[in-house]
Scaffold this active site. Structure first.
Site, PDB file in Angstrom:
ATOM      1  N   PRO A   1       0.804  -1.298  -0.073  1.00  0.00           N
ATOM      2  CA  PRO A   1       0.047   0.092   0.043  1.00  0.00           C
ATOM      3  C   PRO A   1       0.931   1.277   0.044  1.00  0.00           C
ATOM      4  CG  PRO A   1      -0.046  -1.208   2.217  1.00  0.00           C
ATOM      5  CD  PRO A   1       0.436  -2.083   1.202  1.00  0.00           C
ATOM      6  N   ASN A   2       0.306   2.270  -0.835  1.00  0.00           N
ATOM      7  CA  ASN A   2       0.821   3.716  -0.908  1.00  0.00           C
ATOM      8  C   ASN A   2       2.048   3.788  -1.560  1.00  0.00           C
ATOM      9  OD1 ASN A   2      -1.140   4.911   0.989  1.00  0.00           O
ATOM     10  ND2 ASN A   2      -0.411   3.680   2.420  1.00  0.00           N
TER      11      ASN A   2
ATOM     12  N   ARG B   1       4.967  11.125  -2.472  1.00  0.00           N
ATOM     13  CA  ARG B   1       4.679  10.648  -1.274  1.00  0.00           C
ATOM     14  C   ARG B   1       5.855  10.786  -0.133  1.00  0.00           C
ATOM     15  NH1 ARG B   1       4.678   4.520   1.059  1.00  0.00           N
ATOM     16  NH2 ARG B   1       4.067   5.188   3.143  1.00  0.00           N
TER      17      ARG B   1
ATOM     18  N   TYR C   1      11.133   8.672   1.142  1.00  0.00           N
ATOM     19  CA  TYR C   1      10.980   7.627   0.244  1.00  0.00           C
ATOM     20  C   TYR C   1      11.525   8.006  -1.142  1.00  0.00           C
ATOM     21  CZ  TYR C   1       7.613   5.980   3.706  1.00  0.00           C
ATOM     22  OH  TYR C   1       7.167   5.315   4.674  1.00  0.00           O
TER      23      TYR C   1
ATOM     24  N   ASN D   1       8.248  -5.391  -0.665  1.00  0.00           N
ATOM     25  CA  ASN D   1       8.037  -4.381  -0.033  1.00  0.00           C
ATOM     26  C   ASN D   1       6.532  -3.963   0.561  1.00  0.00           C
ATOM     27  OD1 ASN D   1       7.861  -1.710   1.404  1.00  0.00           O
ATOM     28  ND2 ASN D   1       9.159  -0.665  -0.191  1.00  0.00           N
TER      29      ASN D   1
ATOM     30  N   ALA E   1       3.126  -0.632   4.740  1.00  0.00           N
ATOM     31  CA  ALA E   1       2.715  -0.805   6.189  1.00  0.00           C
ATOM     32  C   ALA E   1       2.462  -2.043   6.622  1.00  0.00           C
ATOM     33  CB  ALA E   1       1.584   0.318   6.519  1.00  0.00           C
TER      34      ALA E   1
ATOM     35  N   HIS F   1       4.271  -4.326   9.101  1.00  0.00           N
ATOM     36  CA  HIS F   1       4.158  -4.230  10.368  1.00  0.00           C
ATOM     37  C   HIS F   1       2.932  -4.643  11.234  1.00  0.00           C
ATOM     38  CE1 HIS F   1       7.389  -1.415   9.179  1.00  0.00           C
ATOM     39  NE2 HIS F   1       6.264  -0.562   8.807  1.00  0.00           N
TER      40      HIS F   1
ATOM     41  N   ASP G   1       1.924 -15.750   6.635  1.00  0.00           N
ATOM     42  CA  ASP G   1       1.460 -16.874   6.407  1.00  0.00           C
ATOM     43  C   ASP G   1       1.743 -17.271   5.095  1.00  0.00           C
ATOM     44  OD1 ASP G   1       1.049 -17.509   9.053  1.00  0.00           O
ATOM     45  OD2 ASP G   1      -1.161 -17.368   9.093  1.00  0.00           O
TER      46      ASP G   1
ATOM     47  N   GLU H   1      13.230  -9.373   1.799  1.00  0.00           N
ATOM     48  CA  GLU H   1      12.346  -8.186   2.372  1.00  0.00           C
ATOM     49  C   GLU H   1      12.953  -6.910   1.820  1.00  0.00           C
ATOM     50  OE1 GLU H   1      12.676  -7.583   6.630  1.00  0.00           O
ATOM     51  OE2 GLU H   1      10.784  -6.587   6.650  1.00  0.00           O
TER      52      GLU H   1
ATOM     53  N   HIS I   1      12.719  -2.518   1.805  1.00  0.00           N
ATOM     54  CA  HIS I   1      12.255  -1.119   2.375  1.00  0.00           C
ATOM     55  C   HIS I   1      13.307  -0.056   1.812  1.00  0.00           C
ATOM     56  CE1 HIS I   1       9.365  -3.096   4.684  1.00  0.00           C
ATOM     57  NE2 HIS I   1      10.405  -3.917   5.390  1.00  0.00           N
ATOM     58  N   LEU I   2      12.411   1.127   1.362  1.00  0.00           N
ATOM     59  CA  LEU I   2      13.240   2.279   0.914  1.00  0.00           C
ATOM     60  C   LEU I   2      13.803   2.953   2.189  1.00  0.00           C
ATOM     61  CD1 LEU I   2      10.139   3.024  -1.035  1.00  0.00           C
ATOM     62  CD2 LEU I   2      12.297   3.364  -2.142  1.00  0.00           C
ATOM     63  N   SER I   3      13.036   3.011   3.135  1.00  0.00           N
ATOM     64  CA  SER I   3      13.506   3.674   4.441  1.00  0.00           C
ATOM     65  C   SER I   3      14.182   2.818   5.413  1.00  0.00           C
ATOM     66  CB  SER I   3      12.656   4.679   5.188  1.00  0.00           C
ATOM     67  OG  SER I   3      11.600   3.741   5.552  1.00  0.00           O
TER      68      SER I   3
ATOM     69  N   ARG J   1      13.204   4.924  12.577  1.00  0.00           N
ATOM     70  CA  ARG J   1      11.758   5.582  12.631  1.00  0.00           C
ATOM     71  C   ARG J   1      11.149   5.188  13.635  1.00  0.00           C
ATOM     72  NH1 ARG J   1       9.069   5.040   6.695  1.00  0.00           N
ATOM     73  NH2 ARG J   1       8.229   6.900   7.539  1.00  0.00           N
TER      74      ARG J   1
ATOM     75  N   ARG K   1       7.294   0.677  13.643  1.00  0.00           N
ATOM     76  CA  ARG K   1       7.959   0.399  12.347  1.00  0.00           C
ATOM     77  C   ARG K   1       9.122  -0.603  12.615  1.00  0.00           C
ATOM     78  NH1 ARG K   1       5.451   3.439   8.269  1.00  0.00           N
ATOM     79  NH2 ARG K   1       5.047   5.762   9.058  1.00  0.00           N
TER      80      ARG K   1
HETATM   81  C1  DHK Z   1       7.454   1.718   3.040  1.00  0.00           C
HETATM   82  C2  DHK Z   1       5.976   2.121   3.697  1.00  0.00           C
HETATM   83  O1  DHK Z   1       4.851   2.567   3.169  1.00  0.00           O
HETATM   84  C3  DHK Z   1       5.991   2.315   5.291  1.00  0.00           C
HETATM   85  O2  DHK Z   1       4.687   1.890   5.726  1.00  0.00           O
HETATM   86  C4  DHK Z   1       6.891   1.330   5.878  1.00  0.00           C
HETATM   87  C5  DHK Z   1       8.350   1.187   3.777  1.00  0.00           C
HETATM   88  C6  DHK Z   1       8.276   1.634   5.227  1.00  0.00           C
HETATM   89  C7  DHK Z   1       9.569   1.507   3.114  1.00  0.00           C
HETATM   90  O3  DHK Z   1      10.556   2.419   3.616  1.00  0.00           O
HETATM   91  O4  DHK Z   1       9.691   1.526   1.851  1.00  0.00           O
HETATM   92  O5  DHK Z   1       7.027   1.675   7.364  1.00  0.00           O
END
Ligand code: DHK
Length: 149
Positions: A12-13, A20, A25, A76, A79, A82, A89, A100, A102-104, A109, A113
């Site tokens: 998501p997002n 964003r 990010y 990735n 959210a 978490h 599963d 796994e 993640h950008l950040s 943080r 997270r």
């Molecule tokens: C991306 C998200 O949307 C957050 O909800 C995660 C992750 C971190 C990222 O760093 O790519 O907490």
């Protein structure tokens, strides 16, 4: 013989990348990142599937459909990282290696997270390198696929 498939899943997002919170990010869109991954993969003898969904169930279905079909999953989960036992599963039922991503760097943080249900089942994690992490994940996935023969 057909090329091994690496499935990139974005949660998501992540469709909002570029606009964003770019200070966290980065300024690349998900389409930019996908193009970078495809360009890097073209010399690697692997095929890339690259998907994004804001829906947890859709991500679960894509993981299920990867069984016996995809050589590795890079995920990735946004959210859902978490919160999602369902994604964890589904990944546990997938037989291949999971990276796994993640950008950040979530450990720098908010505390909520720091928990990752994806990290509990992944072979390894890449985080904190921004969009370049997607290319590092490609390297990681190709390495594991090669190791496994
Ligand atoms: C991306 C998200 O949307 C957050 O909800 C995660 C992750 C971190 C990222 O760093 O790519 O907490």
């Amino acid at each position: 013989m057909s090329q091994p498939i690496i499935l990139y899943l974005n949660g998501p997002n992540l469709n909002m990348l570029g606009t964003r919170q770019p200070e966290i990010y980065g300024y690349k869109t998900l389409a930019d990142i996908e193009a970078d991954v495809r360009a890097a993969a073209s010399g690697q003898d692997v095929a890339i599937e690259f998907r994004q969904s804001n829906l947890e169930g859709e991500l679960v279905s894509w993981i299920q459909q990867a069984r016996g079909r995809c050589a590795a999953i890079v995920i990735n989960a946004g959210a859902y990282t978490h919160t999602s036992l369902a994604l964890m599963d589904a990944l546990l039922a997938y037989e291949g290696p999971v990276v796994e991503l993640h950008l950040s760097n979530n450990h720098r943080r908010e505390k909520f997270r720091h928990v990752s249900f994806i990290g509990k089942v992944a072979k390894g994690s890449i985080q904190g390198f921004g969009p370049a992490g997607y290319l590092l994940a490609l390297q990681a996935a190709c390495g594991v696929i090669r190791e496994q023969g």
